[in-house]
Design a protein around this motif. Sequence first.
Motif, PDB file in Angstrom:
ATOM      1  N   LYS A 113       0.836  -1.192   0.000  1.00 37.57           N
ATOM      2  CA  LYS A 113       0.000   0.000   0.000  1.00 37.57           C
ATOM      3  C   LYS A 113       0.872   1.243   0.000  1.00 37.57           C
ATOM      4  O   LYS A 113       1.976   1.226   0.529  1.00 37.57           O
TER       5      LYS A 113
ATOM      6  N   SER B  85       0.250   5.750   0.262  1.00 33.73           N
ATOM      7  CA  SER B  85      -0.764   6.811   0.377  1.00 33.73           C
ATOM      8  C   SER B  85      -0.786   7.663  -0.879  1.00 33.73           C
ATOM      9  O   SER B  85       0.200   7.743  -1.615  1.00 33.73           O
ATOM     10  N   TYR B  86      -1.932   8.299  -1.127  1.00 33.24           N
ATOM     11  CA  TYR B  86      -2.038   9.211  -2.266  1.00 33.24           C
ATOM     12  C   TYR B  86      -0.915  10.250  -2.249  1.00 33.24           C
ATOM     13  O   TYR B  86      -0.288  10.540  -3.266  1.00 33.24           O
ATOM     14  N   GLU B  87      -0.650  10.824  -1.042  1.00 34.25           N
ATOM     15  CA  GLU B  87       0.339  11.900  -0.938  1.00 34.25           C
ATOM     16  C   GLU B  87       1.723  11.411  -1.365  1.00 34.25           C
ATOM     17  O   GLU B  87       2.430  12.096  -2.111  1.00 34.25           O
TER      18      GLU B  87
ATOM     19  N   CYS C 216      -3.969   4.532  -1.621  1.00 35.89           N
ATOM     20  CA  CYS C 216      -5.181   4.757  -0.829  1.00 35.89           C
ATOM     21  C   CYS C 216      -4.918   5.830   0.222  1.00 35.89           C
ATOM     22  O   CYS C 216      -3.847   6.433   0.272  1.00 35.89           O
ATOM     23  N   ASN C 217      -5.901   6.053   1.085  1.00 33.45           N
ATOM     24  CA  ASN C 217      -5.743   7.013   2.170  1.00 33.45           C
ATOM     25  C   ASN C 217      -4.694   6.551   3.171  1.00 33.45           C
ATOM     26  O   ASN C 217      -4.588   5.364   3.453  1.00 33.45           O
ATOM     27  N   GLU C 218      -3.974   7.517   3.711  1.00 33.59           N
ATOM     28  CA  GLU C 218      -2.937   7.232   4.699  1.00 33.59           C
ATOM     29  C   GLU C 218      -3.499   6.421   5.873  1.00 33.59           C
ATOM     30  O   GLU C 218      -2.818   5.535   6.398  1.00 33.59           O
ATOM     31  N   GLU C 219      -4.755   6.702   6.215  1.00 29.47           N
ATOM     32  CA  GLU C 219      -5.346   6.052   7.389  1.00 29.47           C
ATOM     33  C   GLU C 219      -5.464   4.548   7.211  1.00 29.47           C
ATOM     34  O   GLU C 219      -5.528   3.781   8.177  1.00 29.47           O
TER      35      GLU C 219
ATOM     36  N   ILE D 256      -3.325   2.630   5.907  1.00 25.93           N
ATOM     37  CA  ILE D 256      -2.027   1.959   5.919  1.00 25.93           C
ATOM     38  C   ILE D 256      -1.600   1.769   7.363  1.00 25.93           C
ATOM     39  O   ILE D 256      -1.304   2.729   8.070  1.00 25.93           O
TER      40      ILE D 256
ATOM     41  N   LYS E 203       3.172   1.974   8.908  1.00 25.00           N
ATOM     42  CA  LYS E 203       3.752   3.061   8.123  1.00 25.00           C
ATOM     43  C   LYS E 203       5.277   3.028   8.206  1.00 25.00           C
ATOM     44  O   LYS E 203       5.851   2.886   9.268  1.00 25.00           O
TER      45      LYS E 203
END
Lengths: 416, 416
Positions: free
Chosen positions: B200, B202-204, B251-254, B256, B259
Motif C-alpha cells: 500500500k 498513500s495518495y500523498e 489509498c488514504n494514509e489512514e 495503511i 507506516k
Amino acid sequence: MKRTVLKFGGTSVANIERIERVADIVAKRVEDEGGGFAVVVSAMSGETNKLVGYADEAAGGKLVGDQYDDEYDVVVASGEQVTSGLLALALRKRGHRARSWLGWQLAMRTDTAHGKARILGFDGDDFCNSVDGGEIAVIAGFQGVSPEGRISTLGRGGSDTSAVAAAAALQADVCDIYTDVDGVYTTDPRIVPKARRMEKISYEEMLELASLGAKVLQTRCVELGMNHNVPIRVRSSFVEDGDAFPGTLVCNEEEIVEKQVVSGIAYSRDEAKFTLLGLPDNPGVAGDLFQALSEAGVNVDMIVQADSKTLGKKNMVFTTADRDAELARQTIEKVRDKLEYDGLELNRNVAKVSVVGVGMRSHTGVATLMFKALSAKGINIAVISTSEIKISVLIEDAYTELAVRTLHTAYGLDTE
Amino acid sequence: MKRTVLKFGGTSVANIERIERVADIVAKRVEDEGGGFAVVVSAMSGETNKLVGYADEAAGGKLVGDQYDDEYDVVVASGEQVTSGLLALALRKRGHRARSWLGWQLAMRTDTAHGKARILGFDGDDFCNSVDGGEIAVIAGFQGVSPEGRISTLGRGGSDTSAVAAAAALQADVCDIYTDVDGVYTTDPRIVPKARRMEKISYEEMLELASLGAKVLQTRCVELGMNHNVPIRVRSSFVEDGDAFPGTLVCNEEEIVEKQVVSGIAYSRDEAKFTLLGLPDNPGVAGDLFQALSEAGVNVDMIVQADSKTLGKKNMVFTTADRDAELARQTIEKVRDKLEYDGLELNRNVAKVSVVGVGMRSHTGVATLMFKALSAKGINIAVISTSEIKISVLIEDAYTELAVRTLHTAYGLDTE
C-alpha cells in the motif's frame, strides 16, 4: 449565398500525399468560387477493410449476427473520423479556416439499423452557420448517430449519401462527388470503347442505372438527391485540370434540354433464373412462394407467369441475384409440400441487359428496336421486364458483351 | 452494490490476441466477483504514434501551434475508440453483455485545452445505470468532450485519469490499473535489485513519487483519486495468475497500518542547475527572473538564494528540467539588461534524488540520516529542497545509482 458540397472517396484520400492533393483541390475551389463549402470524406482506402478485419477477429467471425453491428460501427466509423481531422489540418496549413464534423456533431440522425442505417434527419443548424460563416466543414462521411446516441454507419456508398444529405441541409447549389471515374457513361467503357460520358442525366435514369449495377452512385444517394432536389455531379479527382473534365450532372429531367430516347445501357451478370414447373393454378400460390423467399432475405427481380400445358397448372419464371441462388433453391424446396409444384429448374448462366431512358415515355418502338437488334445477332431473350423508363431482358450470359455493344450502336449512343 | 473499474494500457491491448487476453481477464473477474464493471482502454500500442505522425504530416510539422490541437484530438482519439469497440465485441463473444462508451457519450466533460484537457465533470447517469444493470461498460480512455462539443484528449497518462474519473462517478470500490509492472516499488528495481513492491502507498506519497519521475501513474490521476477517495490499484496484466500478484494499492494514509518513515526513493536525471551570480539585492529581482521563465514555459523546481561575497549582491541557484535548459538559458540572457547579474553558470550533469514518506511528519532525523549516508559515500549535495513528506537533493549525476542504493539500504527498504 452560394453553397457547395464536395465529396472525396477512399482512393482519393488513400494516404497523406493524396489528402494534400484533395486539400489543394478544395482550396482552389474555395478561392476561385467563394461561398460556403462542405467537404465529405471517406476513410483512407484499405482502412475500413482493416478495421472490419479487426472486428471480425474480436467478434469471432463475420457471421456473428446483427447484435454485434453497433460495435462494428464504433470501430469502423473511426476511419472517416481520422480522414476528416487530417483534411481539416491540411486545409488550415493552406491558410483556410476548417474544422471536422463527425456524425454525432452534425447531427446526422439515423435509425438503429447499424451497418446499414438510413438517415432520418439532419439537425445541422450549427453546421450550416459554420459553413455560412466561411469555415470549411470537413464531414466524416458514412456515419450518423442513432436515436440511442450510438454511432451508426450508412452501409455501402454511405459517404455519397452523407454528402447529398449535407447538401440538402445546406440547400447547396451542387454536390460534387469526386471519384475515380470522370463521369457517368452511356455504358461500361470496358465493354464498349465508344461509350460516351453523359453531360447530364436525370435522377430517374440514374436510379435505374444504379439499381441495374452501374456502380458510380448508390441508389439511396440518388433517391435522396431527387427527393431534396440536390444536383449531384460525378467527376474525377485524378485529372490534372478539373475544369476540362466537368463530369456528369445528375439533375431534374426538366433541366436536360436535349433528351435521348435511350440514355444508357446497363448490364448485370449477378443473375440466376428459376423456373417452377406445374404449379397449381390456385390464387395465393404466388403469394406463398414469394413470401417464403422474402422471409429468407432473397430479393426477387423479374417475374413471369405462364400457363402450363397441363390443365389447371401454371409455370412461374423469376430471377434473383446469383449470389442468393443457393439460398433461394433451398427455400423453395422447403415449401415444396405446400406449393405442390412438379419441378424446379435453376439456370445460373444468365445475364440481364437493360436500356434506360426517360425519352421512352414519349416515344414508341423502343422495345421493338431492342428485340430486333438482339434477334439479328441471334441472341435469345428468356425473360422481359419493363418499367416506365427501362426495358430489361434476360439472356444467356455468354452474349452479354455482344448484346451491350449491339444495343449501344442501335440506339445511336456510340461516339464518332 | 459492488462496482469495479479496470484499466488496460496500450501494451495490454497491442493486438487482437492481447485484447482477447484482456477479455479473458475481465470475464473471469466479472464471473468471480459479480457486481458492476467498467473497463477503460487505451489505443493499441503504436497506434497513437501512427495517428500523431499522420496529423504532423497533414498539419506540416509538430510545431504548428495550439490552434491545430482540436483536430489532432479528432484524429488521435480514434485510437481508443477502436479498442473500446473491439473489447466490447470480444466480451460479447464470451457471452457477456458489453458496450463501448466514447468520451462524448459518457459525457466526460473537459475544458477546451485540447491535447491536455482537464476533466471538469462527468454526467454519467446513463453510464452508471448501464453498469448497475449488469452491462460491462468499455470506456475509450484518454478522451472527453469540450464545452463546444468537440472531442478533447487528456494528454499523457490520460487513460489512467479517465479510469479514476469513471471510478469516482460510479463510486467504485477500486480502480485497478493493469500495466506492464506488477506494482509500485520502493525504488527503480533496475538500479536496486533489492527494491520491494509496496503493498500500500498513500495518495500523498504516490503524488510525490509521480512528480519526481516514477512513471507508474501520472500526477493528475493520483490527484483525482485522492480528491474523490478512489482506491487505485496498480497491477500487472502480464502475469499468468493475477491472484498471486495483488499489485500496490494507492489509498488514504489512514488505511495503511504499518507506516514506514520513508516509503520510497525516487530519482530524476532530467535536471539542469542554473547559478546566477551577483544579482542586485533588490526586492522584485526574483519575481522578474521567474516571471520571464514562466512566460517562456519553463518550470522551475528547486530554488536557493544566498548572499554573495559582494556587498548588495546575491546569488541565485535553481533547477529546471534538462530538456528546458537551453530555452531557460536564452530566456535569462534576454533579460540580462533588466536583471543586471554578473554571471550565469549552467550545469547539466546533475540529478535529483528524493526520499518520500508520510512518516517524516512524525519522525525527526530523517534528513540527517540522508545527508550522513550520502556524505559517507563521498557524494556532495549541491541543493536541498524539502516538503512535508519529501527531501530532495541535487547531486552530480554520475553518483545517481550509488545514492539511490545507499539511501534504499539506509532507510531499511532492502528486501532480505
